[in-house]
Design a protein around this motif. Structure first.
Motif, PDB file in Angstrom:
ATOM      1  N   VAL A 454       1.151  -1.167   0.141  1.00 55.82           N
ATOM      2  CA  VAL A 454      -0.062  -0.255   0.055  1.00 55.82           C
ATOM      3  C   VAL A 454       0.917   1.362   0.090  1.00 55.82           C
ATOM      4  CG1 VAL A 454      -1.798   1.096   1.154  1.00 55.82           C
ATOM      5  CG2 VAL A 454      -1.597  -1.295   1.306  1.00 55.82           C
ATOM      6  N   GLY A 455       0.320   2.231  -0.786  1.00 59.95           N
ATOM      7  CA  GLY A 455       1.263   3.469  -0.881  1.00 59.95           C
ATOM      8  C   GLY A 455       0.414   4.816  -1.178  1.00 59.95           C
ATOM      9  N   GLU A 456       0.803   5.869  -0.595  1.00 58.30           N
ATOM     10  CA  GLU A 456       0.011   7.042  -0.809  1.00 58.30           C
ATOM     11  C   GLU A 456       0.817   7.920  -1.712  1.00 58.30           C
ATOM     12  OE1 GLU A 456      -0.985  10.535   2.415  1.00 58.30           O
ATOM     13  OE2 GLU A 456      -1.074   8.354   3.412  1.00 58.30           O
ATOM     14  N   PHE A 457       0.219   8.351  -2.773  1.00 57.20           N
ATOM     15  CA  PHE A 457       0.640   9.129  -3.720  1.00 57.20           C
ATOM     16  C   PHE A 457      -0.121  10.568  -3.775  1.00 57.20           C
ATOM     17  CE2 PHE A 457       1.552   4.804  -4.926  1.00 57.20           C
ATOM     18  CZ  PHE A 457       2.752   4.822  -5.541  1.00 57.20           C
ATOM     19  N   VAL A 458       0.741  11.414  -4.135  1.00 55.11           N
ATOM     20  CA  VAL A 458       0.014  12.704  -4.622  1.00 55.11           C
ATOM     21  C   VAL A 458       0.012  13.247  -6.025  1.00 55.11           C
ATOM     22  CG1 VAL A 458      -0.187  15.306  -3.939  1.00 55.11           C
ATOM     23  CG2 VAL A 458       0.292  13.600  -2.211  1.00 55.11           C
ATOM     24  N   PHE A 459      -0.906  13.646  -6.778  1.00 57.05           N
ATOM     25  CA  PHE A 459      -0.941  14.083  -8.028  1.00 57.05           C
ATOM     26  C   PHE A 459      -1.821  15.174  -8.276  1.00 57.05           C
ATOM     27  CE2 PHE A 459      -3.019  13.908 -12.289  1.00 57.05           C
ATOM     28  CZ  PHE A 459      -1.977  14.233 -13.057  1.00 57.05           C
ATOM     29  N   ARG A 460      -0.970  16.348  -8.705  1.00 60.55           N
ATOM     30  CA  ARG A 460      -1.549  17.688  -8.746  1.00 60.55           C
ATOM     31  C   ARG A 460      -2.570  18.070  -7.538  1.00 60.55           C
ATOM     32  NH1 ARG A 460      -1.754  19.322 -14.443  1.00 60.55           N
ATOM     33  NH2 ARG A 460      -3.573  20.392 -14.103  1.00 60.55           N
ATOM     34  N   GLY A 461      -1.978  17.804  -6.424  1.00 66.95           N
ATOM     35  CA  GLY A 461      -2.348  18.398  -5.110  1.00 66.95           C
ATOM     36  C   GLY A 461      -3.394  17.260  -4.525  1.00 66.95           C
TER      37      GLY A 461
END
Length: 608
Positions: A454-461
């Motif tokens: 499991v991972g936490e990503f951020v795309f364009r905020g």
């Protein structure tokens, strides 16, 4: 050896088969000199002469197998009886190279036996044989009995009768109905000379020198030439495996959509790697269907592209890095996030305690750059040695690749091979307690199986939670041509537990933040219509995006003539409701004989 399917892995006597599997009662045969092949075959799957010695059984040799551990020959009675349920052909197991030729008229004295490919525990049907034979050649150069033509008209639309409840679901003791059921039809031709004409290839040639064709060109066909598997209750009855009695060098390297033109003729065998198989003495000529590998479209600037790709036990010793890199860059158009399955540790299947895979991943990233793609960054968690299934010593795991020019990864320390990831609320938003992390790695659901990453990503905020999965494989399930109907899918038990845990984790995120963007993707090892998928989807927590495609385009894998779904990308309601979801199953492997993986990658594009 021309084929793994020729291996004799186990055998049972007819008496054992009858007493333990089918409940068929043995009968005393007629006087030995009156026994014909159709008397041996009988009207059920088990010979009524099981375990009996027969004398001077006559027939014409239709095929000779000189390789592997299943050496012998097929013979057929040129004067059939009037009963469609009784086969006129039989395999004579000689164990050594037979001293007969096609066209010989022979008599055989030996013992009638039922050989179960894969052993009784496999659940497979048995093959009626004459064993320990004494063979007399009466004459040579005789005309071989004309082959029975198998085509769209002759093969019934219904696949199989239900098994006998009194025999634990076995069909062995049921009287064959070859005009009603496809499996009964094939069984009624067991050992006989059969023929298909202008047959379309529906599973490409594999490393074991075999392919699959269909004798029903319109049955659940898709635009690329395959036959789509859409439900447990609607089997594709026209599928047939083809091997060759000739040299492996002469076997065609076929892709899905190619055609064996003209006629392909030979005895109908049964093996553990797909069931009924035409072992060709004469192969049709290969005509290319011109199938090309697909390329997906590139994501727009505001679209997040997330992919899943099983790279099939990739380790640094493999020669496929450049090909995988080209597929990611050119066919997948460099997705922003790529979930990789089956990344092996740095020394592959050597079982010496190595669990680190940094060399494997770095070699792939370098190859991607060389192919013109971005320099991906990556996150993963090393498994405990030999605890995640797969090849012993291989330590396969899931790995996240992400393009740092488009996506950032939220690192939170503490995630390791034995620590369970959790969900917490911070400023009204869901957060992972560790990132990357693994779901309940000590739980029984994940014993000897890959733990979700499991991972936490951020795309364009915008935050996107991604869960990379590789659920329990289908190993151990009974085949579609098993004697037990419907077949037992024993692997589902663990896979359902795993699906429940993944769904529960997604619920935790959504209970914390109702509109959280969650993606669960990977090699789910199950169909989009399966109970596994239903459990993953739960009460709407997730939805399998492959169902956005037309039914004829829903496949990621090709197995035994069935184009089917194993790899999926499931999304939470906030992603599905966006109405701009775009899903693509990019067919670059499963339909081709020169595949670099047996799975096709999947790409999801959406605007968070």
């Amino acid at each position: 050896m021309p084929s793994k399917s020729s291996a004799r892995l186990a055998a049972l006597t007819v008496a054992a088969v009858c007493s333990t599997l089918s409940g068929v009662v043995l009968i005393t045969p007629a006087h030995a000199d009156t026994v014909r092949i159709h008397d041996i075959q009988g009207t059920t799957r088990i010979s009524p002469l099981a375990g009996q010695k027969v004398t001077d059984v006559a027939g014409i040799v239709t095929g000779v197998r000189t390789y592997g551990s299943s050496k012998g020959f097929w013979m057929q009675d040129p004067s059939p009886d009037a009963d469609q349920a009784t086969s006129e052909g039989v395999f004579v197991f000689t164990s050594s190279t037979p001293k007969v030729a096609v066209g010989d008229s022979v008599t055989v004295t030996g013992t009638v036996s039922e050989y179960v490919p894969g052993g009784a525990s496999s659940g497979n049907q048995s093959l009626t044989e004459i064993t320990k034979p004494t063979v007399t050649v009466v004459s040579s150069g005789n005309a071989v009995p004309a082959p029975t033509v198998m085509d769209e008209k002759s093969v019934p639309a219904q696949y199989t009768p239900a098994g006998d409840a009194a025999a634990n679901g076995s069909v062995n003791g049921l009287t064959l109905e070859p005009t009603r059921y496809a499996l009964d039809y094939y069984e009624s031709l067991e050992g006989m000379n059969v023929q298909v004409a202008d047959a379309r290839v529906v599973t490409a040639t594999d490393p074991y020198t075999e392919l699959w064709v269909t004798v029903k060109p319109h049955e659940h066909a898709n635009r690329r030439g395959g036959t789509v598997y859409g439900s447990y209750t609607s089997q594709n009855t026209g599928r047939l495996q083809v091997q060759s009695l000739g040299s492996t060098a002469d076997f065609p390297a076929a892709n899905v959509g190619d055609e064996l033109t003209g006629t392909t003729t030979g005895p109908l065998d049964y093996n553990q790697y797909g069931g009924y198989t035409l072992v060709a003495g004469k192969l049709g000529a290969l005509k290319s269907g011109g199938l090309q590998r697909e390329t997906t479209r590139r994501q727009a600037r505001g679209e997040l592209a997330v992919a899943t790709y099983n790279v099939q036990n990739l380790d640094p010793s493999d020669t496929s890095f450049a090909a995988h890199a080209s597929a990611i860059v050119n066919n997948l158009e460099s997705p922003d996030i790529v979930s990789l399955e089956e990344i092996q540790d740095n020394n592959g299947a050597k079982d010496d305690g190595t669990v680190d895979a940094s060399q494997t991943v770095t070699k792939l990233i370098d190859a991607i750059v060389a192919a013109g793609g971005p320099r991906y960054e990556w996150r993963s968690i090393n498994p405990v040695n030999d605890q995640d299934g797969g090849e012993p010593g291989g330590n396969i795991r899931q790995v996240f690749l992400f393009n740092p020019e488009r996506v950032s990864f939220t690192d939170r320390p503490g995630g390791d091979s034995t620590t369970a990831v959790g969900v917490t609320k911070v400023h009204g938003k869901a957060q992972l307690t560790v990132s990357p992390g693994r779901i309940d790695p000590a739980g029984d659901a994940w014993k000897s199986s890959r733990k979700p990453l499991v991972g936490e990503f951020v795309f364009r905020g915008k935050t996107v939670f991604v869960i990379a999965n590789h659920l329990n494989s289908k190993g151990g399930d009974q085949g579609l041509t098993a004697q037990y109907q419907p077949p037992t899918r024993s692997s589902e038990t663990q896979r359902h537990l795993q699906a429940t845990e993944v769904n529960t984790f997604v619920k935790d995120i959504l209970d914390t933040q109702k509109n959280a963007r969650v993606i669960a993707l990977g090699d789910m090892n199950d169909f989009e219509f399966s109970d596994t998928t239903k459990i993953l989807e739960g009460d709407g927590e997730l939805w399998s995006a492959i169902k956005s495609l037309p039914r004829s385009e829903r496949y990621t894998y090709d197995y035994q003539g069935n184009s089917q779904v194993l790899d999926q990308i499931l999304v939470s309601p906030s992603i599905r409701r966006g109405c701009d979801l775009d899903y693509d199953s990019v067919h670059i492997n499963s339909e081709f004989h020169d595949q670099i993986s047996d799975h096709d990658p999947q790409v999801l594009r959406f605007r968070p």
